[in-house]
Design a protein around this motif. Structure first.
Motif, short mmCIF file in Angstrom:
data_model
loop_
_atom_site.label_atom_id
_atom_site.label_comp_id
_atom_site.label_asym_id
_atom_site.label_seq_id
_atom_site.Cartn_x
_atom_site.Cartn_y
_atom_site.Cartn_z
N TYR A 112 0.90 -1.07 0.05
CA TYR A 112 -0.21 0.27 -0.10
C TYR A 112 0.66 1.08 0.10
O TYR A 112 2.51 0.84 0.79
CB TYR A 112 -0.77 0.36 1.34
N LEU B 18 -4.85 0.42 -2.63
CA LEU B 18 -5.55 1.45 -2.03
C LEU B 18 -7.16 1.02 -2.32
O LEU B 18 -7.97 1.66 -1.49
CB LEU B 18 -4.82 2.07 -2.12
N TYR C 207 -3.90 3.35 6.79
CA TYR C 207 -4.41 3.67 5.36
C TYR C 207 -5.20 5.34 5.10
O TYR C 207 -5.83 5.03 4.26
CB TYR C 207 -4.49 2.76 4.46
#
Length: 264
Positions: A88, A153, A179
């Protein structure tokens, strides 16, 4: 709580036969290091004390948790192949180190004047930033890292909480998956928010675990966003930037809010 007391508390909670502690009086930092590998994590004591003043024991417990998980991650062998779904992007400040403590450069891309995009291998409870040594060792192309990270993502959920203040709408994303700020890289998501707002779209990533999207409908909204962003920035575990961004035609432009309902 002062640095001496905080240092003592952390050393007691992180005590382990395989660890040693190095205190830097000038920088007011405490390094927790593995005796076997020499690898470790350095924490800034003033930042933890500031959080302790607001959150008390929660601030200490959180610091201990992330130090332990970070040290454990260092002991694990990083491997990209077969772990593609665990790659990520992560947003960091431009002041974030460009290389690991061993002198190996991290793999990162420029993003805005305030931020960079690093790339991470998710290891469950923590993640490890991808460096150029890992990429070369496994024979990956840098473009492969970027494409894989952005694909992963876009698969993450984005559930916002909404609040209205002085006629302005604020949307908060705080899933605590590591994230949240990274979602600022999801052009599809930003496009959807752009279509949704009635005023000016502004975005903030004060720390790793929050994304703020503002529908600014009057001048007061800018001041509210500035105060909100600074508050989050001061309390975040991984601060990024106290500045906000305007999102126009797919581009992010930092805005400097001067107070008294003015901006430039």
């Amino acid at each position: 709580m002062d640095s001496k007391k905080m240092r003592k508390v952390l050393e007691e909670k992180l005590q382990h036969p395989n660890r040693k502690f190095i205190f830097d009086r000038e920088k007011d930092t405490l390094r927790i290091e593995s005796k076997e590998t020499g690898r470790g994590i350095t924490v800034a004591l003033p930042g933890i004390i500031a959080k302790w003043n607001e959150q008390k024991e929660k601030a200490i417990d959180e610091t201990v948790y992330y130090v332990v998980e970070g040290l454990n991650a260092m002991e694990e062998k990083a491997q990209l192949s077969g772990k593609e779904r665990n790659i990520y992007p992560v947003i960091r400040s431009t002041s974030f180190p460009a290389e690991a403590e061993e002198g190996v450069p991290f793999f990162f891309d420029d993003h805005t004047a305030e931020t960079r995009i690093y790339y991470a291998l998710d290891m469950g409870k923590t993640y490890r930033l991808i460096d150029k040594r890992i990429i070369e060792k496994e024979g990956w192309e840098e473009s492969q890292i970027r494409e894989t990270a952005l694909f992963n993502l876009r698969s993450l959920p984005a559930e916002f909480k909404k609040d209205e203040v002085a006629g302005n709408l604020f949307y908060f994303l705080n899933s605590n998956d590591g994230y949240d700020a990274s979602r600022i890289l999801n052009d599809r998501l930003l496009g959807q928010m752009k279509d949704k707002v009635e005023g000016t779209l502004a975005i903030a990533v004060p720390h790793q675990d929050v994304l703020i999207v503002a529908d600014v409908r009057n001048d007061t909204g800018y001041d509210i966003l500035a105060q909100m962003t600074m508050s989050f920035f001061a309390s975040g575990r991984v601060p990024i930037t106290a500045l906000s961004f305007l999102y126009e035609e797919g581009e992010l432009e930092p805005i400097f809010i001067l107070g008294q309902n003015k901006k430039k």
